[in-house]
Scaffold this motif. Structure first.
Motif, mmCIF file in Angstrom:
data_model
loop_
_atom_site.group_PDB
_atom_site.id
_atom_site.type_symbol
_atom_site.label_atom_id
_atom_site.label_comp_id
_atom_site.label_asym_id
_atom_site.label_seq_id
_atom_site.Cartn_x
_atom_site.Cartn_y
_atom_site.Cartn_z
ATOM 1 N N TYR A 168 0.853 -1.181 0.000
ATOM 2 C CA TYR A 168 0.000 0.000 0.000
ATOM 3 C C TYR A 168 0.898 1.243 0.000
ATOM 4 O O TYR A 168 2.069 1.186 0.372
ATOM 5 C CB TYR A 168 -0.922 0.017 1.226
ATOM 6 C CG TYR A 168 -0.217 0.344 2.517
ATOM 7 C CD1 TYR A 168 -0.215 1.638 3.035
ATOM 8 C CD2 TYR A 168 0.475 -0.640 3.221
ATOM 9 C CE1 TYR A 168 0.444 1.952 4.214
ATOM 10 C CE2 TYR A 168 1.148 -0.340 4.402
ATOM 11 C CZ TYR A 168 1.122 0.944 4.889
ATOM 12 O OH TYR A 168 1.784 1.237 6.052
ATOM 13 N N PHE A 169 0.354 2.370 -0.423
ATOM 14 C CA PHE A 169 1.095 3.625 -0.386
ATOM 15 C C PHE A 169 0.412 4.570 0.592
ATOM 16 O O PHE A 169 -0.777 4.421 0.902
ATOM 17 C CB PHE A 169 1.183 4.260 -1.781
ATOM 18 C CG PHE A 169 -0.138 4.652 -2.368
ATOM 19 C CD1 PHE A 169 -0.763 5.859 -2.038
ATOM 20 C CD2 PHE A 169 -0.795 3.809 -3.261
ATOM 21 C CE1 PHE A 169 -1.983 6.220 -2.573
ATOM 22 C CE2 PHE A 169 -2.030 4.157 -3.800
ATOM 23 C CZ PHE A 169 -2.626 5.359 -3.455
ATOM 24 N N GLU A 170 1.175 5.539 1.068
ATOM 25 C CA GLU A 170 0.625 6.577 1.942
ATOM 26 C C GLU A 170 1.079 7.934 1.440
ATOM 27 O O GLU A 170 2.275 8.194 1.311
ATOM 28 C CB GLU A 170 1.074 6.372 3.392
ATOM 29 C CG GLU A 170 0.535 7.452 4.335
ATOM 30 C CD GLU A 170 0.970 7.244 5.779
ATOM 31 O OE1 GLU A 170 0.373 6.377 6.440
ATOM 32 O OE2 GLU A 170 1.897 7.935 6.234
ATOM 33 N N PHE A 171 0.118 8.795 1.125
ATOM 34 C CA PHE A 171 0.363 10.188 0.807
ATOM 35 C C PHE A 171 -0.119 11.034 1.983
ATOM 36 O O PHE A 171 -0.888 10.570 2.832
ATOM 37 C CB PHE A 171 -0.372 10.617 -0.463
ATOM 38 C CG PHE A 171 0.058 9.883 -1.700
ATOM 39 C CD1 PHE A 171 1.262 9.204 -1.747
ATOM 40 C CD2 PHE A 171 -0.757 9.865 -2.837
ATOM 41 C CE1 PHE A 171 1.665 8.530 -2.887
ATOM 42 C CE2 PHE A 171 -0.363 9.198 -3.990
ATOM 43 C CZ PHE A 171 0.841 8.532 -4.004
ATOM 44 N N LEU A 213 -3.130 15.283 6.515
ATOM 45 C CA LEU A 213 -4.097 14.197 6.480
ATOM 46 C C LEU A 213 -3.515 13.029 5.693
ATOM 47 O O LEU A 213 -3.113 13.198 4.535
ATOM 48 C CB LEU A 213 -5.401 14.655 5.823
ATOM 49 C CG LEU A 213 -6.283 15.605 6.636
ATOM 50 C CD1 LEU A 213 -7.380 16.177 5.749
ATOM 51 C CD2 LEU A 213 -6.891 14.885 7.827
ATOM 52 N N PRO A 214 -3.437 11.831 6.284
ATOM 53 C CA PRO A 214 -2.901 10.685 5.551
ATOM 54 C C PRO A 214 -3.911 10.142 4.542
ATOM 55 O O PRO A 214 -5.112 10.075 4.808
ATOM 56 C CB PRO A 214 -2.621 9.661 6.656
ATOM 57 C CG PRO A 214 -3.571 10.009 7.746
ATOM 58 C CD PRO A 214 -3.764 11.500 7.690
ATOM 59 N N ILE A 215 -3.420 9.786 3.362
ATOM 60 C CA ILE A 215 -4.232 9.180 2.293
ATOM 61 C C ILE A 215 -3.567 7.867 1.919
ATOM 62 O O ILE A 215 -2.373 7.837 1.605
ATOM 63 C CB ILE A 215 -4.325 10.097 1.059
ATOM 64 C CG1 ILE A 215 -4.836 11.483 1.445
ATOM 65 C CG2 ILE A 215 -5.195 9.474 -0.006
ATOM 66 C CD1 ILE A 215 -4.838 12.464 0.287
ATOM 67 N N ARG A 216 -4.328 6.786 1.949
ATOM 68 C CA ARG A 216 -3.735 5.471 1.705
ATOM 69 C C ARG A 216 -4.522 4.717 0.645
ATOM 70 O O ARG A 216 -5.735 4.864 0.515
ATOM 71 C CB ARG A 216 -3.689 4.657 2.994
ATOM 72 C CG ARG A 216 -2.925 5.324 4.133
ATOM 73 C CD ARG A 216 -2.925 4.464 5.373
ATOM 74 N NE ARG A 216 -2.210 5.096 6.470
ATOM 75 C CZ ARG A 216 -2.782 5.808 7.436
ATOM 76 N NH1 ARG A 216 -4.098 5.963 7.425
ATOM 77 N NH2 ARG A 216 -2.073 6.347 8.394
#
Length: 633
Positions: free
Chosen positions: A155-158, A163-166
């Motif tokens: 998975y990736f995390e931006f 605010l984290p976006i996964r």
């Protein structure tokens, strides 16, 4: 520019070399750019003051329509291995010519975050429909790297406005037995959904719901794969004014949020503690009352005889009153255990109280990591005071050696464990490997704060120590201990004394492990505080009961036995961690396994120190009570 080449160039620029290994994610991460060296003093103050913000905290930014909103790429990793993370740009994905990293707080660094600016262009309240991010030509090796990452459920995390976006890197489908179908696809289009209220961003998410993955199957070894990465941005207004006001489950969370109040654990713990407290308060006190009445009556009727004749005609815990306060061997080590155990009792209580007061962001671990380091450094004075104070009370003379032993009792095992775990992360290119500057920062904090406070606490403890003042006089020659039945052996006491406190927290322990080593989110700090209090109460009650049974067998060697009996709960916790790894988790791989078992050993060791300290002082208080109330010449 492909990100694999960019990361390799960054490493060469710093004088390092990429590490060998498998095709997927084996490049060394050295942390942040050279500007870290200019932040020593701010980072040190950041640690000591406990500031620093993690993604998701309420410190939002105010925007005007059309203002740029920076989206940072952070990390990737296997979904089932929470502590195995790599930098996003180690994958062959779109990245800028020059990678610019974001300044991070200490908690974020400890949590494995390595944020860098991305190519995504997002402006406040401006929708974007399928904008091209970049064009790529991937070699067969790069395609294989992506295939391996997708097969391992990477998975990736931006991060956008903290605010984290996964989301998952790609798509994998397994179907059929004969014939077997194995399809792998890469998500080349991302749909960002952002909600705003006024001039603030309240929520951010990424979706691939209406997107078809690009197949990575059927590529020849000498063939290149052409890809076009695109993205869309959709803004919508929400009536929610604060991020914390969103109801749980309304944000389409990437990680599960299934932790609720688990009444079974609470009821189980309450029943056990009531039974134990009732046993100690009713049965044991009744037995003690009868013992005291009988012993005092016997002494009055034999007051005309010699004390030796009285000793020869008596039995039980009264007969060892001249040996029960005989100081134990290895008293310096015992005092060090008590000092460090008292420190961790204060540390654990402080963290739970801070969580109850809402001082942490419950969605990430970085803030708790920072608080733990801060509190550990500040509570070193407690370990020095308790250890030195009791060491001087029981006649210790090597005060300096006692301080060195106290400050090394936890720090040395922790450093050795961390060195192994960090080396494995570094060798595999994981972002969990701390940069050298962060290591030096933490070492400086320990040298400038932790160790001096231990010495200062030791000085105060030594100077304020009063005589031990035992209720009974100790004879010069130790009494011979009669043979003990098997059920009064140290091993049986450790088994009983460790199992009962462990059973009081066994259900709650699963939720804690699921939070630390899984993807759950723990927010029930009130329940945790309640269970923590139950654990200490059960440990104290069990210690008193086992000590009474030991003294009744005319065995006065209770000092170390009281520490080991309830302290063995740490051993049961480690055994549970092995069970959790094998049967309750999907963790795998060398990186995750080494970290899990390394820190599980340290966790069991910390519980041994804490509960051993509670057990010892409970037994000491109990023994003083029964011998003070005994009439003796």
């Amino acid at each position: 520019m492909f990100c694999g080449a960019a990361a390799a160039a960054a490493i060469r620029h710093r004088g390092g070399q990429p590490r060998g290994g498998s095709a997927a994610l084996r490049m060394t991460v050295l942390g942040h750019p050279g500007s870290w060296s200019c932040r020593w003093l701010p980072l040190l103050l950041l640690l000591l003051l406990g500031t620093g913000r993690d993604p998701g905290v309420e410190g939002v930014t105010h925007y005007k329509a059309g203002d740029p909103v920076i989206l940072y790429v952070n990390k990737v990793g296997p979904y089932h291995n929470p502590q195995e993370t790599y930098h996003y740009y180690q994958l062959p994905v779109c990245c800028p010519e020059k990678i610019r990293h974001k300044s991070l707080s200490l908690g974020e660094v400890l949590d494995g975050d390595r944020m860098a600016e991305s190519l995504y262009e997002i402006r406040f309240r401006e929708n974007v429909e399928k904008r091209i991010l970049c064009h790529m030509q991937l070699s067969s090796a790069q395609v294989e790297q992506l295939r391996q990452a997708i097969e391992e459920l990477y998975y990736f995390e931006f991060v956008v406005d903290d605010l984290p976006i996964r989301g998952f890197v790609g798509y994998m489908e397994e179907s059929g037995f004969l014939p077997h179908s194995h399809k792998i696809g890469l998500w080349t289009h991302l749909d960002f959904h952002l909600e705003f209220h006024g001039d603030r961003i309240i929520f951010a998410n990424v979706s691939v719901r209406d997107v078809k993955p690009h197949s990575l199957d059927g590529l020849r070894p000498d063939e290149f794969l052409g890809l076009t990465h695109t993205y869309s941005v959709r803004w919508s207004e929400t009536s929610v004014e604060r991020r914390s006001d969103r109801r749980r489950g309304d944000d389409g969370g990437f990680f599960p949020r299934t932790l609720e109040i688990h009444w079974l654990s609470i009821i189980n713990s309450m029943v056990l503690v009531f039974l134990l407290v009732g046993f100690v308060a009713v049965i044991l006190m009744r037995v003690l009352r009868n013992d005291l009445a009988r012993y005092n009556l016997d002494e009055e009727t034999t007051s005309g005889g010699s004390g030796d004749d009285f000793d020869q005609g008596d039995n039980g815990w009264k007969i060892i009153h001249t040996d029960v306060f005989r100081f134990p061997p290895y008293r310096g080590l015992l005092c060090a255990v008590l000092g460090v155990g008292a420190q961790f009792l204060a540390l654990g209580t402080g963290i739970i109280v801070m969580a109850l007061l809402g001082m942490f962001n419950v969605h990430r671990h970085g803030a708790i990591n920072s608080a733990a380091i801060l509190l550990y450094a500040l509570t070193c004075c407690i370990s020095g005071y308790v250890s030195s104070h009791f060491y001087r009370q029981i006649g210790g003379e090597r005060w300096v050696w006692n301080i060195i032993l106290t400050t090394s009792l936890f720090s040395v095992p922790f450093f050795l464990t961390w060195s192994v775990v960090n080396s494995v992360h570094w060798a595999n290119g994981s972002t969990q490997a701390l940069p050298a500057t962060t290591i030096l920062l933490l070492l400086t904090v320990w040298l400038l704060v932790g160790f001096p406070l231990t010495v200062i606490g030791g000085i105060f403890g030594k100077n304020n120590a009063s005589p031990f003042d035992a209720p009974c006089r100790t004879k010069n020659i130790a009494r011979e201990i009669p043979p003990q039945p098997w059920y009064k052996s140290t091993l049986i006491h450790m088994t009983v004394g460790g199992f009962l406190p462990f059973s009081a927290i066994s259900v709650e322990l699963y939720y804690i492990f699921a939070t630390v080593w899984g993807r759950e989110q723990y927010t029930l700090y009130g329940i945790l505080f309640f269970v923590f209090a139950i654990l200490l109460s059960v440990g104290a009650c069990i210690s008193i009961a086992l000590t009474y049974f030991q003294l009744s067998g005319e065995d006065y060697r209770w000092w170390w036995r009281s520490v080991l009996s309830v302290g063995s709960t740490g051993l049961f916790i480690f055994f549970y961690s092995v069970f959790y790894y094998a049967r309750r988790s999907n963790m795998s791989g060398v990186v995750q396994t080494v970290e899990f078992f390394g820190y599980s050993l340290l966790t069991g060791y910390v519980f041994f120190l804490m509960l051993g300290t509670i057990s010892f002082f409970s037994s000491l208080k109990f023994i003083r009570y029964i011998y003070v109330n005994l009439k003796m010449d």
